[in-house]
Every structure is written in structure tokens, then in C-alpha cells.
Write a protein that holds these residues in place. Structure first.
Motif, mmCIF file in Angstrom:
data_model
loop_
_atom_site.group_PDB
_atom_site.id
_atom_site.type_symbol
_atom_site.label_atom_id
_atom_site.label_comp_id
_atom_site.label_asym_id
_atom_site.label_seq_id
_atom_site.Cartn_x
_atom_site.Cartn_y
_atom_site.Cartn_z
ATOM 1 N N THR A 40 0.825 -1.198 0.000
ATOM 2 C CA THR A 40 0.000 0.000 0.000
ATOM 3 C C THR A 40 0.864 1.255 0.000
ATOM 4 O O THR A 40 2.055 1.202 0.310
ATOM 5 C CB THR A 40 -0.930 0.043 1.230
ATOM 6 N N PHE A 42 0.222 5.644 0.935
ATOM 7 C CA PHE A 42 -0.634 6.715 1.429
ATOM 8 C C PHE A 42 -0.174 7.979 0.726
ATOM 9 O O PHE A 42 0.862 8.538 1.071
ATOM 10 C CB PHE A 42 -0.435 6.801 2.944
ATOM 11 N N THR A 72 -6.135 -0.417 -6.682
ATOM 12 C CA THR A 72 -7.430 -0.163 -6.070
ATOM 13 C C THR A 72 -7.217 0.738 -4.858
ATOM 14 O O THR A 72 -6.085 0.905 -4.392
ATOM 15 C CB THR A 72 -8.120 -1.463 -5.613
ATOM 16 N N LEU A 73 -8.300 1.273 -4.331
ATOM 17 C CA LEU A 73 -8.197 1.993 -3.068
ATOM 18 C C LEU A 73 -8.100 0.963 -1.948
ATOM 19 O O LEU A 73 -8.874 0.013 -1.899
ATOM 20 C CB LEU A 73 -9.404 2.892 -2.835
ATOM 21 N N ALA A 74 -7.157 1.146 -1.059
ATOM 22 C CA ALA A 74 -6.942 0.187 0.022
ATOM 23 C C ALA A 74 -8.146 0.128 0.954
ATOM 24 O O ALA A 74 -8.486 -0.941 1.463
ATOM 25 C CB ALA A 74 -5.679 0.546 0.800
ATOM 26 N N ASN A 75 -8.802 1.246 1.170
ATOM 27 C CA ASN A 75 -9.958 1.278 2.064
ATOM 28 C C ASN A 75 -11.276 1.283 1.298
ATOM 29 O O ASN A 75 -12.324 1.534 1.885
ATOM 30 C CB ASN A 75 -9.883 2.475 3.008
ATOM 31 N N GLN A 76 -11.238 1.011 0.007
ATOM 32 C CA GLN A 76 -12.402 0.939 -0.890
ATOM 33 C C GLN A 76 -13.142 2.259 -1.012
ATOM 34 O O GLN A 76 -13.322 2.742 -2.101
ATOM 35 C CB GLN A 76 -13.346 -0.192 -0.493
ATOM 36 N N GLY A 78 -13.111 6.053 1.023
ATOM 37 C CA GLY A 78 -12.632 6.887 2.118
ATOM 38 C C GLY A 78 -13.735 7.809 2.590
ATOM 39 O O GLY A 78 -14.554 8.273 1.789
ATOM 40 N N CYS A 91 -6.140 15.587 3.105
ATOM 41 C CA CYS A 91 -6.794 14.494 2.392
ATOM 42 C C CYS A 91 -5.715 13.666 1.690
ATOM 43 O O CYS A 91 -4.868 14.213 0.979
ATOM 44 C CB CYS A 91 -7.774 15.074 1.373
ATOM 45 N N TYR A 94 -5.336 6.455 -0.384
ATOM 46 C CA TYR A 94 -4.712 5.242 0.139
ATOM 47 C C TYR A 94 -4.871 4.138 -0.900
ATOM 48 O O TYR A 94 -5.972 3.658 -1.143
ATOM 49 C CB TYR A 94 -5.398 4.885 1.464
ATOM 50 N N PHE A 96 -3.796 0.398 -2.910
ATOM 51 C CA PHE A 96 -3.317 -0.978 -2.764
ATOM 52 C C PHE A 96 -2.955 -1.513 -4.138
ATOM 53 O O PHE A 96 -3.703 -1.326 -5.108
ATOM 54 C CB PHE A 96 -4.393 -1.862 -2.133
#
Length: 144
Positions: A40, A42, A72-76, A78, A91, A94, A96
């Protein structure tokens, strides 16, 4: 609706809607980065948002994020709350990388998109949620 925005880095790009029909605005990263294989990162936008008190900013992947980069977005999704607006509340995006190889992204890349929506407040009342049942998770479509 007006949304206050602070550039905490001179490289930051004020978000913009790319078409008149766009529901979400694009978010741009300000630094080159390498997202390691199966890892990942940030990534900075250089922006602090002043979301109106009764709203929320949802951050989602742009449709091209996986197609162009395999990321992809790590946290799906935000969630940027209205009270996340101080000078240190930048802002970030994040990411992946599910691939077997590292992926390099360049400053200026538009990797995510944001949408500001009303934020309802609910009151939870303990008790039976409903008298009827649909049959549980997956009951309307099966698994095939």
C-alpha cells in the motif's frame, strides 16, 4: 454549495469536475510514488477540505484506476468527516497494489474522485428490527 479548501502544499491541485455531467470531482496526487507489489501507499493531495457541517466527502477510485494502473483503493471508500478540517488534516489517497510487480504513479495523476453528500444523523432504537425475514445474506441471488 461552497466547500472551503486549503492548499497546504503549492503543488496541490484544486479539484475539478471533468465534464458537466460528472457527479464526482477528481483528486490529484502531488508526489511521485511507487506502490510495492502486494503493498500500500498513502499518497498526498496537499489539500484540506472544509466540508459543511451536515455533509461528508466520500473518496472513491476513479474508474480508470484499475484499468490504467492495476491499483485499487486500500480502504475501498474513504470517508472525510466535516470535523476533519484542521491544518494537519490533509486528504490522502490510500492505494493498494494487488499485482506481482511494483507500480509507479506520477505527481499530477488523478487517481481518485470525491463526492460531497448530505450526512444524515440517525437515532438507534433497540428492539426487533423487523417481523419478517428475506432468508439471510445472499438469499435473493444465490452464489452462481
Amino acid at each position: 454549495m461552497d466547500v472551503r479548501i486549503t492548499k497546504i502544499d503549492p503543488r496541490a491541485v484544486i479539484p475539478a469536475y471533468q465534464t458537466d455531467g460528472a457527479a464526482a470531482f477528481d483528486l490529484t496526487i502531488i508526489e511521485d510514488a511507487v506502490i510495492p507489489s502486494r503493498g500500500t501507499a498513502f499518497l498526498r493531495t496537499g489539500l484540506v477540505f472544509g466540508i459543511p457541517e451536515d455533509h461528508v466527502l466520500l473518496i472513491m477510485a476513479r474508474s480508470s484506476l484499475f484499468k490504467k494502473f492495476g491499483l485499487t483503493l486500500a480502504n475501498q471508500v474513504g470517508v472525510l468527516d466535516a470535523d476533519y478540517c484542521g491544518p494537519e488534516d490533509e486528504c490522502h489517497i490510500y492505494l493498494f497494489n494487488p499485482q506481482d510487480t511494483d507500480v509507479k504513479v506520477l505527481a499530477g495523476s488523478r487517481l481518485a474522485q470525491g463526492i460531497v453528500l448530505p450526512r444524515p444523523r440517525v437515532t438507534f432504537v433497540e428492539g426487533t428490527a423487523a417481523e419478517r425475514s428475506r432468508g439471510g445474506f445472499g438469499s435473493t441471488g444465490g452464489y452462481g
